[in-house]
Write an enzyme that holds these catalytic residues in place. Structure first.
Site, PDB file in Angstrom:
ATOM      1  N   HIS A 174       9.325  14.690  -5.500  1.00 55.08           N
ATOM      2  CA  HIS A 174       8.710  13.427  -5.088  1.00 55.08           C
ATOM      3  C   HIS A 174       9.589  12.250  -5.495  1.00 55.08           C
ATOM      4  O   HIS A 174       9.757  11.965  -6.675  1.00 55.08           O
ATOM      5  CB  HIS A 174       7.335  13.326  -5.763  1.00 55.08           C
TER       6      HIS A 174
ATOM      7  N   HIS B 154       9.480   2.710  -2.266  1.00 56.04           N
ATOM      8  CA  HIS B 154       8.047   2.963  -2.137  1.00 56.04           C
ATOM      9  C   HIS B 154       7.233   1.687  -1.976  1.00 56.04           C
ATOM     10  O   HIS B 154       6.403   1.573  -1.071  1.00 56.04           O
ATOM     11  CB  HIS B 154       7.533   3.726  -3.359  1.00 56.04           C
TER      12      HIS B 154
END
Length: 273
Positions: free
Chosen positions: A17, A59
């Protein structure tokens, strides 16, 4: 073996991730290289469009948390973003691996550069790309993403020795845009653990074959995994950072565990072989 070609008895793919983001600054090339060194079979990244329409691996809407700059990614041009340091926020004082010692460590990662790196490995790395919404750029995010995938010949299904790309989003409309533009690209519909909980019958939007479930939802309602599997869908789970959650995913037969700690997850999965 990629998640798209699993059998019911296959072990899950371990997907890093944002790279090995527990140990390295997230979304940096070092984080992804570390993840592959740790044995991860897949990587995950978030993409946002810059003001001049470049896809970058970031992100948050704003750059403030993970760089030494400020402002929204969507309002900054690539050249400005590349001037920022993307590693010092996670670099301890006195670390010999500081950006000053290794300028590459703090460099912004574009999607093109990540795909270049993955293609150079000549490995079938499961590559999960999440488009972030809402955004001022609207459907230009998916349009640009498909253009980038086409430029790498990664838009027409999985091929030997090449990254195996899946596009993910919480937005079903975003996934439908990708499906219309490039119907061979596998899609993952992300589902968060939100209250009040909506009924989950295991179905997915048209053209989508995989669900990405929040690990908190899986802990509370593990039976939903089987509902998706019973309908012929695959199941990915995020973000699986505790050994006990890896064990849970193994018991439930999920296709992939997405984790900030790929070394831990790889060791846990291999221990069951």
């Amino acid at each position: 073996m990629t998640a798209a070609h699993r059998t019911s008895t296959a072990r899950p793919v371990v997907v890093a991730h944002r790279g090995a983001s527990a140990d390295r600054p997230e979304h940096t090339l070092h984080a992804y290289e570390q993840a592959l060194d740790d044995g991860a079979e897949g990587v995950e990244c978030d993409v946002r469009l810059t003001a001049d329409h470049h896809l970058v691996c970031v992100h948050d809407r704003r750059v403030d948390r993970t760089s030494n700059g400020t402002g929204r990614v969507s309002t900054l041009e690539l050249a400005r973003l590349e001037e920022l340091d993307w590693a010092s926020w996670k670099t301890p004082d006195g670390d010999a691996e500081s950006p000053d010692a290794d300028p590459e460590r703090g460099r912004l990662l574009t999607l093109r550069r990540l795909l270049d790196t993955l293609c150079e490995t000549r490995r079938e790395v499961v590559t999960l790309i999440e488009t972030k919404h809402p955004t001022r750029h609207g459907d230009d995010v998916e349009k640009t993403l498909v253009q980038v995938l086409r430029s790498f010949d990664l838009d027409d299904g999985d091929r030997p020795g090449r990254p195996h790309v899946r596009v993910m989003s919480f937005s079903s409309r975003a996934l439908q845009r990708v499906h219309r533009l490039s119907p061979e690209v596998p899609l993952v519909h992300l589902v968060a653990d939100r209250l009040p909980a909506k009924p989950i019958d295991g179905s997915l939007p048209a053209g989508v074959g995989t669900v990405g479930l929040d690990v908190r939802l899986v802990r509370r309602r593990p039976h939903v995994v089987q509902r998706f599997l019973d309908r012929g869908n695959d199941v990915f789970v995020w973000t699986v950072d505790d050994p006990e959650d890896v064990d849970l995913c193994l018991r439930l037969g999920v296709g992939a565990v997405i984790t900030n700690r790929p070394a831990m997850a790889v060791d846990r999965v291999r221990a069951t072989e």
